[in-house]
Design an enzyme around this catalytic site. Sequence first.
Site, PDB file in Angstrom:
ATOM      1  CD  GLU A  90      -2.930   1.024   2.391  1.00 50.79           C
ATOM      2  OE1 GLU A  90      -2.885   0.072   3.177  1.00 50.79           O
ATOM      3  OE2 GLU A  90      -3.858   1.865   2.368  1.00 50.79           O
TER       4      GLU A  90
ATOM      5  CG  ASN B 226      -9.490  -1.671   1.363  1.00 58.46           C
ATOM      6  OD1 ASN B 226      -9.033  -2.805   1.538  1.00 58.46           O
ATOM      7  ND2 ASN B 226      -9.377  -0.711   2.269  1.00 58.46           N
ATOM      8  CD  GLU B 227     -10.372  -2.464   5.975  1.00 58.54           C
ATOM      9  OE1 GLU B 227     -10.415  -1.365   6.556  1.00 58.54           O
ATOM     10  OE2 GLU B 227      -9.619  -3.383   6.317  1.00 58.54           O
TER      11      GLU B 227
ATOM     12  CE1 TYR C 176      -3.623  -5.908   8.944  1.00 61.86           C
ATOM     13  CE2 TYR C 176      -5.919  -5.333   8.628  1.00 61.86           C
ATOM     14  CZ  TYR C 176      -4.610  -5.319   8.186  1.00 61.86           C
ATOM     15  OH  TYR C 176      -4.290  -4.722   6.991  1.00 61.86           O
TER      16      TYR C 176
ATOM     17  CD  GLU D  67      -6.165  -4.646   4.136  1.00 66.93           C
ATOM     18  OE1 GLU D  67      -6.168  -4.242   5.320  1.00 66.93           O
ATOM     19  OE2 GLU D  67      -6.472  -3.928   3.163  1.00 66.93           O
TER      20      GLU D  67
ATOM     21  CD  GLN E 237       0.208  -2.449   3.895  1.00 66.97           C
ATOM     22  OE1 GLN E 237       0.993  -1.867   3.168  1.00 66.97           O
ATOM     23  NE2 GLN E 237      -0.954  -1.913   4.265  1.00 66.97           N
TER      24      GLN E 237
HETATM   25  O1  AHR Z   1      -3.115  -2.422   6.244  1.00 70.41           O
HETATM   26  C1  AHR Z   1      -3.434  -1.203   6.804  1.00 70.41           C
HETATM   27  C2  AHR Z   1      -4.911  -0.849   6.648  1.00 70.41           C
HETATM   28  O2  AHR Z   1      -5.692  -1.757   7.359  1.00 70.41           O
HETATM   29  C3  AHR Z   1      -5.468  -0.912   5.253  1.00 70.41           C
HETATM   30  O3  AHR Z   1      -5.225   0.233   4.527  1.00 70.41           O
HETATM   31  C4  AHR Z   1      -6.932  -1.072   5.488  1.00 70.41           C
HETATM   32  O4  AHR Z   1      -7.575  -1.758   4.449  1.00 70.41           O
HETATM   33  C5  AHR Z   1      -6.985  -1.819   6.801  1.00 70.41           C
HETATM   34  O5  AHR Z   1      -7.880  -1.245   7.668  1.00 70.41           O
END
Ligand code: AHR
Length: 522
Positions: free
Chosen positions: A48, A193-194, A271, A326, A375
Amino acid sequence: MKRILTASAVLVLLATTPQANAQDTTVNIDAGQSGPTINRQIFGQFAEHLGTGIYGGVWVGPDSAIPNVRGIRSDVVAALKAIKVPNIRWPGGCFADEYHWKNGIGPQRRATVNSNWGGAIEPNTFGTDEFMDFVGQVGTDAFVSINVGSGSFEEASEWLAYMTADQRSGAGADRAANGHAPPYKVRFLGIGNETWGCGGNMRPEHYTDLLKPYARFTRNYNPDQQTGSEVMQRVAVGPSDDDTRYTEAVMKAWSERDWSWSIEGLSLHSYTVPQWPPSLPSTDFGEDDYALILQTTLKMDGRIARHAAIMDRYDPKKEVALVVDEWGVWLAKTPGSPEGFLQQQNSQRDAILAALNFNIFAKHADRVRGANIAQMVNVLQALILTDGQRMVLTPTYWVHKMYLPMQDATFVPVEFDAGEYRHGDIVLPAIDAVAMRDTAGKLWLSLVNLDPRESRDVAVAVAGVRVRSARGEVLTAPAFNSINTFEMPDTVVPRPIAGTVRGGAVRVSLPAKSVAMIALEP
Ligand code: AHR
């Protein structure tokens, strides 16, 4: 604790295994059985425009003293080639839903503000053509996320035309004028995205209404991507963690689709972050954090199972892949690093976390056919850290290298007694195991020992193959919080491991806090 064998079966197996003791674990593999293919796309990366994830980490510019090819740093490319990266997701993340691709093509680039990530000035020097050059140098596939949040159908469809249309079209001619005559391949297309969060905070119903025209109008014109295995896969925004609203809405819409649109993937973002905002340190942490983080990451298994069960209701033939695009551990920023750059170190604990997640994805291989760690370089659970000229490979990188045999392997079921690792109130399985046959037919066993103090003797019984050799690599470290630094890059690196083999029975001494990948050969 999770016992996959019944108690009586364990007793039978232990009785046939010499030298069993209290710390023994038995892994039973039936080499004659096979499950689904473990899609290599689960080893995808995510780059990103965030902090130094692109600028400094990938792009240094053609005039840099850092060795580069057309501005792209060669050490990073070589490291990524070595782990056969299957795809790179770009340009975000939250960045994607505010990205206007025309700022990043041609001789005149228009600088913008990266409002999501620290308000940094985005020079747009690294744009579509540079990304595609990078993808080509690494030898990987492009996963492009289009702007649904603040973009338009027109902008997105023009971007696809710029990337994929023949140069006889205006868009293709523009691309050729910018130095690349042949169409690019876009293997994966993220449609937003999201959108439940930074991508516009949309209700699932609103997103599904937008998804349909985006899926229809973002056409891939590349003649080599019209049929067969290279046809572009469209990935819709899906759930966050355990929230099933997007899973239900998108899959329902898909099940009711007509000829005019479709998707091939549903995204899951999840995450490992036990508390928000992320505040656990990435270095010098103790066993409380170690156990808590591993406990949190293991929730991925049940989470995938829940979303997969919903998908099964709408899609029993499993046509739509769950793409965990992600995932990774999100920790407190490195002290002194800029706000919004999401810089953190990466330890042996995080390597174990990565291995556990790959094993979870493998166990759900029928539905999870893609994933992207967050990432790739310098951001969150990075594989690679750079600082000016210097580059260091993290423990998480080495797990990717060790897990190469898993790319497109066939899942082979295992039974094992996971045992227990206890810390305070936290009780976790001590051992994790996944077996697979690689694309050349070789049998492999991945073993993880979560216990940070005790090694485990693992007895491996393979039905259907008389094993004569058990060799591979193990990743462990002086401490669970050991890291690689620019000054000491080889603290956590894989080392050879060999099991003893007697009469076809294999025993492996698995160090504390370790990940191993072992070939079992006749
Ligand atoms: O990876 C960091 C961020 O986490 C990304 O930009 C977003 O999609 C997520 O919330």
